[in-house]
Design an enzyme around this catalytic site. Sequence first.
Site, PDB file in Angstrom:
ATOM      1  N   GLY A  87       0.826  -1.433   0.083  1.00 58.34           N
ATOM      2  CA  GLY A  87       0.060  -0.126  -0.042  1.00 58.34           C
ATOM      3  C   GLY A  87       0.863   1.143   0.190  1.00 58.34           C
ATOM      4  O   GLY A  87       0.361   2.134  -0.669  1.00 58.34           O
ATOM      5  N   ASP A  88       1.753   1.381   0.666  1.00 58.49           N
ATOM      6  CA  ASP A  88       2.737   2.710   1.093  1.00 58.49           C
ATOM      7  C   ASP A  88       4.112   2.401   0.851  1.00 58.49           C
ATOM      8  O   ASP A  88       5.020   2.907   1.366  1.00 58.49           O
ATOM      9  CB  ASP A  88       2.492   2.957   2.457  1.00 58.49           C
ATOM     10  CG  ASP A  88       1.172   3.782   2.630  1.00 58.49           C
ATOM     11  OD1 ASP A  88       0.608   4.219   1.661  1.00 58.49           O
ATOM     12  OD2 ASP A  88       0.494   3.513   3.513  1.00 58.49           O
TER      13      ASP A  88
END
Length: 110
Positions: free
Chosen positions: A18-19
Amino acid sequence: MPILSSIKKSYIAGFLDGDGSIYVRMKPNTSYRFGYQISPAVILFQSSKDRESFEELCSLIGLGYIRERKDGILEYTINKVEDIKKFLKMVKPFVILKREQVALMEEILK
């Protein structure tokens, strides 16, 4: 790198999905055969508002370093080849969105 449970490894893999970013950069360097130096990296990103939690996560990994950008984003960078290999081996079974990037980085690092 500390020994981590499967739950923690999967959380870190999800954070990468996600990041995170997996990339290889070509830096101009005339001392290399083709005029470029290959520079691989794995980076996790987080707002500096969540510094304490992010530092805790990074300490679980224990392979890179944190820096704060001017825009208030923290970056945890792993850029040593052996450390990248260790990290990818740890998260590979749990990564979903970045499976292809993990596989490509492993090939590049060979």
